[in-house]
Design an enzyme around this catalytic site. Structure first.
Site, short mmCIF file in Angstrom:
data_model
loop_
_atom_site.label_atom_id
_atom_site.label_comp_id
_atom_site.label_asym_id
_atom_site.label_seq_id
_atom_site.Cartn_x
_atom_site.Cartn_y
_atom_site.Cartn_z
N ASP A 65 5.72 32.92 23.22
CA ASP A 65 4.85 33.25 24.35
C ASP A 65 3.50 33.68 23.78
O ASP A 65 3.33 34.81 23.32
CB ASP A 65 5.47 34.38 25.18
CG ASP A 65 4.63 34.73 26.39
OD1 ASP A 65 3.54 34.13 26.57
OD2 ASP A 65 5.04 35.61 27.17
N LYS A 67 0.85 34.33 25.30
CA LYS A 67 0.14 35.29 26.14
C LYS A 67 0.68 36.70 25.95
O LYS A 67 0.21 37.66 26.57
CB LYS A 67 0.24 34.87 27.61
CG LYS A 67 -0.48 33.55 27.88
CD LYS A 67 -0.44 33.17 29.36
CE LYS A 67 -1.17 31.86 29.59
NZ LYS A 67 -1.16 31.45 31.02
N ARG A 96 -9.47 31.85 23.10
CA ARG A 96 -9.12 32.77 24.17
C ARG A 96 -7.71 33.33 24.01
O ARG A 96 -7.42 34.45 24.44
CB ARG A 96 -9.27 32.09 25.53
CG ARG A 96 -10.72 31.82 25.92
CD ARG A 96 -10.86 31.45 27.38
NE ARG A 96 -10.27 30.17 27.71
CZ ARG A 96 -10.90 29.00 27.58
NH1 ARG A 96 -12.14 28.96 27.09
NH2 ARG A 96 -10.30 27.88 27.93
N GLY A 130 -9.97 14.13 30.28
CA GLY A 130 -10.08 12.71 29.98
C GLY A 130 -8.77 12.18 29.44
O GLY A 130 -7.85 12.93 29.13
N HIS A 131 -8.71 10.85 29.35
CA HIS A 131 -7.57 10.17 28.75
C HIS A 131 -8.08 9.05 27.87
O HIS A 131 -9.28 8.72 27.86
CB HIS A 131 -6.62 9.63 29.82
CG HIS A 131 -5.64 10.65 30.32
ND1 HIS A 131 -4.72 11.26 29.51
CD2 HIS A 131 -5.45 11.16 31.57
CE1 HIS A 131 -3.99 12.10 30.21
NE2 HIS A 131 -4.41 12.08 31.47
N ASP A 132 -7.15 8.43 27.15
CA ASP A 132 -7.49 7.35 26.22
C ASP A 132 -8.50 6.36 26.82
O ASP A 132 -9.49 6.00 26.17
CB ASP A 132 -6.19 6.62 25.84
CG ASP A 132 -6.38 5.44 24.92
OD1 ASP A 132 -6.99 4.43 25.36
OD2 ASP A 132 -5.92 5.50 23.77
N ILE A 133 -8.25 5.92 28.03
CA ILE A 133 -9.10 4.91 28.65
C ILE A 133 -10.55 5.37 28.73
O ILE A 133 -11.48 4.57 28.60
CB ILE A 133 -8.55 4.52 30.04
CG1 ILE A 133 -9.22 3.27 30.57
CG2 ILE A 133 -8.67 5.70 31.03
CD1 ILE A 133 -8.55 2.72 31.82
N TYR A 135 -11.99 7.77 26.66
CA TYR A 135 -12.53 7.96 25.32
C TYR A 135 -12.97 6.64 24.70
O TYR A 135 -14.04 6.53 24.11
CB TYR A 135 -11.51 8.66 24.41
CG TYR A 135 -10.92 9.91 25.01
CD1 TYR A 135 -11.72 10.82 25.70
CD2 TYR A 135 -9.56 10.18 24.90
CE1 TYR A 135 -11.17 11.96 26.28
CE2 TYR A 135 -9.01 11.32 25.47
CZ TYR A 135 -9.82 12.20 26.16
OH TYR A 135 -9.27 13.33 26.72
N ASP A 161 -5.77 7.34 21.73
CA ASP A 161 -4.80 8.39 21.44
C ASP A 161 -4.27 8.32 20.03
O ASP A 161 -4.21 9.33 19.32
CB ASP A 161 -3.62 8.29 22.41
CG ASP A 161 -3.92 8.90 23.78
OD1 ASP A 161 -4.99 9.50 23.93
OD2 ASP A 161 -3.09 8.76 24.68
#
Length: 386
Positions: A65, A67, A96, A130-133, A135, A161
């Protein structure tokens, strides 16, 4: 002997796609990789059968965990004994959580901190999803996949990816480990899928500079299905074959085995004005036989030929069987580790693990005493799938 990365310890912060792929590659090469899952991913006792995600193979799984302050301290304790850490969060998330590169390098100055994002740690897009397409679009790659008169065709998610992402992360981590072995200092490896995808296009940037690639005419160039001698063709049984007869001697073999050696039109191999009509002719020729018939004619020749196989067909093909290109791990057929080493042979050490399946074992192996492990489990800082 174990693989060439044997003796290196790497922490993988759980993610999807390119991060697990890089971790799999590093584990395949012999590194001890532990995957750190969210504590909430533990749903009870680990099932007896292996997890189905092949990308998780070859490494143990611990649930923390992040957090929980004790969870963060647990991870930092692992960092002290690690050679590298890889993560795939958006920029700023690790910071963070209190486990960013500055904190981790303060605990272990030799640590290689590998970061995997789509857009990179900086830049106007860096905080966007975003996704592979996406990028490979921004990298100037996707625009050039596709046939003439058609829109761009996404090449699965292999270019961004995995080729431009996970592979570059693994390479960057290994390079930084080599350097750390000399300098005694770690560093951050900023891997972005858009950067890696751009690098994969290097040859086409060279072709463009030399006037051998028209970036505004998709599907008309040498390697993008424009040429009749570099394409896939449908056979009479609905299956496909691939032809890559670029060099003159290979092209001559293509014409010989298709019975077209005496056709004067085919002598104009590099005349782009002829490519359309010649492709139509070859389409008719290849449609006249089954894939198996073309294999009997062209396999093991210098045509530069191969049948277009599905994954299952590839696993059963005699060439791949002889080389053991595919292996069985826990009853699941999957690609074998690559590349191959003459002295430090690679292997898959274990099937994919479930979240938290090895929490106790990992903590004990990395120096936590039994009483402390019990405390961490009791407090919820870590979870064990028991």
């Amino acid at each position: 002997m174990p693989g060439p990365l044997a003796g290196h310890r790497i922490i993988e912060i759980a993610g999807i796609g390119p991060g697990p792929f890089a971790a799999m590659l590093l584990a395949d090469l012999g590194a001890e990789v532990i995957r750190v899952e969210r504590a909430g991913a533990v749903r009870g006792p680990a099932p007896e059968e292996p997890h189905g995600d092949i990308l998780l193979r070859g490494r143990r799984n611990i649930a923390i965990d992040l957090k929980n302050p004790d969870g963060v301290e647990t991870l930092l304790g692992l960092v002290e004994g690690a050679d590298a850490l890889i993560e795939g969060f958006r920029p700023g998330v690790m910071e963070r959580l209190g486990i960013g590169p500055d904190v981790c390098l303060a605990r272990n100055p030799k640590l290689v901190f590998g970061r995997m994002t789509g857009w990179g740690q900086t830049g106007p897009y860096s905080q966007a999803a975003g996704h592979d397409i996406n990028y490979i679009s921004l990298a100037g790659a996707l625009a050039h996949f596709g046939r003439k008169g058609e829109g761009p065709t996404p090449p699965l998610n292999m270019v961004g990816d995995f080729g431009g992402g996970g592979m570059f992360l693994a390479l960057g981590v290994v390079a930084a480990l080599l350097e750390a072995g000399k300098s005694g200092e770690g560093q951050v490896v900023d891997t972005a899928m858009v950067d890696g995808s751009a690098v994969l296009m290097s040859m086409f940037w060279a072709f463009k500079e030399m006037g051998a690639f028209d970036e505004n005419a998709r599907g008309t160039n040498l390697l993008d299905t424009g040429a009749h001698f570099y394409d896939v063709y449908r056979c009479s049984d609905g299956e496909y074959i691939s032809i890559g007869s670029i060099e003159p001697q290979f092209y001559a073999e293509l014409l010989r085995l298709t019975g077209l050696s005496d056709d004067e039109q085919f002598a104009k191999q590099m005349d782009q004005g002829e490519w359309g009509p010649l492709k139509e002719r070859l389409t008719e020729v290849f449609a006249g036989k089954t894939r198996e018939e073309w294999c009997s004619i062209m396999e093991h020749t210098d045509v530069c030929f191969a049948p277009v196989l599905t994954m299952s067909e590839a696993a059963a093909h005699p060439h791949n069987v002889e080389r053991e290109t595919f292996i069985d791990v826990g009853g699941v057929t999957q690609p074998a580790p690559a590349p191959r080493f003459s002295r430090t042979a690679t292997s898959v050490e274990s099937a994919p693990a479930w979240p938290g399946e090895h929490t106790r074992d990992v903590l004990a192996a990395w120096g936590f005493d039994e009483a402390r492990i019990d405390e961490l489990i009791e407090s919820g800082a870590v979870r064990h799938a028991d």
